[in-house]
Design an enzyme around this catalytic site. Structure first.
Site, PDB file in Angstrom:
ATOM      1  N   CYS A 145     102.139 144.937  79.121  1.00  0.00           N
ATOM      2  CA  CYS A 145     100.997 144.061  78.861  1.00  0.00           C
ATOM      3  C   CYS A 145      99.801 144.878  78.366  1.00  0.00           C
ATOM      4  CB  CYS A 145     100.628 143.301  80.130  1.00  0.00           C
ATOM      5  SG  CYS A 145      99.150 142.286  79.937  1.00  0.00           S
TER       6      CYS A 145
ATOM      7  N   GLU B   3     105.180 137.819  78.354  1.00  0.00           N
ATOM      8  CA  GLU B   3     103.941 137.873  77.577  1.00  0.00           C
ATOM      9  C   GLU B   3     104.051 137.004  76.324  1.00  0.00           C
ATOM     10  OE1 GLU B   3     100.305 138.437  77.504  1.00  0.00           O
ATOM     11  OE2 GLU B   3     101.173 140.022  78.745  1.00  0.00           O
TER      12      GLU B   3
END
Length: 606
Positions: free
Chosen positions: A205, A278
């Site tokens: 991330c 994500e």
């Protein structure tokens, strides 16, 4: 034909098999490590990956391995709209609210990881990263005030956010799927592993946001201060955030040093799962405006017809098919001292074939480069001129015809068994993501789509075999063909597509013979000068790879090459419901990509 060799001895870049193809030694040559056989872009990426494997840590290797996932995140409609600056404020409001929930979970996960770490330096590093997340939350609060957002009204957490935060906190608590004794790791050493696992779930991330921040920053004009989300971009492109991403990766590397191979596999799975979550997070953000992506959104199979065209050699493959066919001929040819019976087709010996092929390929390379120089206009054209380019490429077409005649006259293709060709095709390695993209196109019942492969390849049977082994019998193949005496090649080629002019004529004929009144949208994917005319006539021309001759010839005739991502961001700035059909051929603009993942994400989405 396209004998595109730019190496001193092309045959040596293949496997120097020394016995019969039927002994399977050639089979293994096609399936074992093939890094030296890649296209120019592939060879360069392989070199980079090898360097990273030797010199960098775990986090960097994972980022390279899962580049495809970062591409799919980058090409989500939400990200494109955010980068363009025309993302509707309601979408941004929702995103910020979701991201606040996400960042709070991030801070909590860092706290749990710090508690698990037994190294003082690691504890300090994790503590610093947690503080950086808290600062990021402050930035979000300032955005809330600046935009007058009311987070109380955005209290609902969507399912994608829930899945990511639950995954993150479960990992930080030691509850990891597939891990032996999950949730029971109590000793200091065992708890240290949890710190590494947690960083494995957080690192992608951080790196992805740093990557996107830089991508967005590159697209901002130097004097652009009007981008409504500039503060958000500046934060993730800042030196501070980039340093935090790097620090997270460094910590992951350090915490993983003492882990076993099985435990490193667990981290890799966590890293991959985080990347997928994500993508889901960005895909789940609601949009209150028309978006340019994906290309097939709104496709109506009763009214629309999507036609995908693709080159084959080095667009779909990692090695040129002419080299494969020549190697089959060399491997299966008789030895110099081997007598040939009267009922056998008289063939050159393997040593003579290797020498002849080496000479032909060297001659082709030298004359091809000379031809490219000759067709260039003396001065670069200020405006795109398709007619002048077509005239110039007629000379290249004559050259290709002459080169093909040389190969036929040499006899190097004589005596190749059809079964050997099919076996080679079955083991031919395709570029990563190519077959998956085509499968998603032709097997999607909600699409009225067709895929046509236009190739200089001498032998259509090789192409058909390659795609059949990938469960892609639906593709229409347009290529040259061997002629056979029984099941053995005669050495002659039935010429159908051997030049840029032939390719574009085949392109036009396919569209002309499409007997339907549906609205057509054409996409051509290619990598060489031979594809230029088709690339330009298609509604959307996509250049894959980094052919210097393609770019230099195109640029000299006024063609503009635009990275696909930045091109889509620009189109998104101008996009509305009325402009949904603003893709048009002969614009002089071609879009460049480095992988099939970009093509897939653009046309089909995640």
């Amino acid at each position: 034909m396209r004998m595109r060799f730019f190496l001193p001895n092309p045959i040596k870049t293949l496997i120097a098999a020394t016995s019969s193809l039927r002994s399977c030694r050639f089979d293994s040559a096609l399936t074992r490590n093939h890094t030296t056989l890649r296209s120019p872009i592939g060879r360069r990426m392989t070199s980079i990956a090898a360097s990273v494997n030797n010199e960098s840590g775990l986090a960097r290797r994972f980022w390279i391995k899962f580049t495809r996932e970062s591409v799919f995140a980058m090409y989500t409609p939400f990200v494109i709209a955010l980068a363009s600056g025309n993302l509707h404020i309601d979408s941004f409001r929702h995103y910020i609210a979701q991201d606040v929930h996400f960042l709070r979970a991030f801070a909590q996960a860092y706290e749990l990881a710090e508690d698990c770490a037994d190294d003082d330096d690691a504890k300090v590093g994790i503590s610093e990263l947690r503080k950086a997340v808290l600062e990021e939350l402050k930035m979000h609060n300032s955005l809330v005030q600046e935009w007058g957002l009311d987070l109380a009204k955005e209290n609902n957490i969507n399912s994608a956010t829930v899945k990511y935060t639950q995954f993150l906190l479960a990992t930080a608590s030691g509850k990891i799927e597939g891990l032996k004794g999950a949730g029971k790791l109590a000793t200091p050493f065992e708890k240290t592993k949890i710190a590494a696992y947690t960083l494995g779930a957080m690192t992608p991330c951080m790196r992805l946001y740093a990557f996107l921040g830089n991508k967005f920053q590159e697209l901002l004009d130097s004097d652009e201060s009007t981008h409504p989300y500039k503060k958000w971009i500046d934060n993730y492109a800042s030196d501070g955030f980039q340093a935090s991403a790097l620090q997270t990766e460094d910590l992951l590397d350090k915490l993983s040093v003492s882990l076993t191979g099985e435990e490193l596999d667990v981290i890799e799975k966590l890293y991959y799962q985080a990347m997928k979550l994500e993508i889901d997070f960005f895909s789940a953000q609601p949009l209150f405006q028309p978006t340019i992506l994906p290309l097939t959104k709104g496709h109506n199979p009763t009214k629309d017809h999507l036609v995908i065209f693709s080159d084959f050699d080095l667009t779909c493959t990692v090695v040129d098919s002419s080299a494969i066919l020549a190697e089959i001929a060399i491997v299966t040819a008789p030895k110099s001292d081997q007598n040939q019976t009267e009922d056998q087709m008289v063939r050159l010996s393997s040593s003579d074939l290797r020498n002849t092929w080496g000479f032909l390929s060297k001659q082709y390379t030298e004359e091809y480069e000379q031809c490219i120089e000759l067709i260039m206009p003396a001065n670069k054209l200020d405006n795109f001129d398709y007619k002048e380019l077509s005239t110039a490429l007629e000379q290249l077409s004559k050259f290709e015809n002459t080169a093909n005649n040389r190969v036929i006259e040499s006899g190097v293709l004589k005596g190749i068994n059809l079964e050997d060709i099919k076996r080679a095709g079955e083991r031919l390695i395709l570029q990563d993501g190519c077959s998956n993209f085509f499968q998603r196109i032709v097997k999607n019942e909600n699409l009225n789509a067709k895929v046509h492969v236009l190739s200089y390849c001498w032998c259509g049977d090789l192409i058909r075999s390659a795609f059949s082994s990938a469960d892609l019998k639906e593709l229409d193949i347009h290529a040259n063909e061997f002629t056979y005496e029984g099941s053995v090649s005669s050495g002659e080629i039935l010429k159908k597509v051997e030049s840029p002019i032939d390719k574009v004529q085949a392109f036009r004929n396919i569209l002309k013979n499409s007997n339907d009144d549906k609205k057509k949208l054409t996409v051509y994917i290619g990598d060489s000068v031979g594809d230029l005319l088709c690339l330009l006539e298609a509604d959307i021309g996509i250049v894959i790879g980094s052919s210097s001759s393609l770019r230099s010839v195109g640029a000299q005739f006024g063609v503009t090459f635009v990275p696909l991502f930045s091109g889509l961001v620009k189109k998104q700035k101008e996009y509305n419901e009325e402009s949904c059909s603003n893709w048009k051929g002969l614009s002089g603009i071609l879009y460049t990509v480095s992988s099939w993942a970009e093509v897939h994400a653009f046309i089909l989405g995640c």
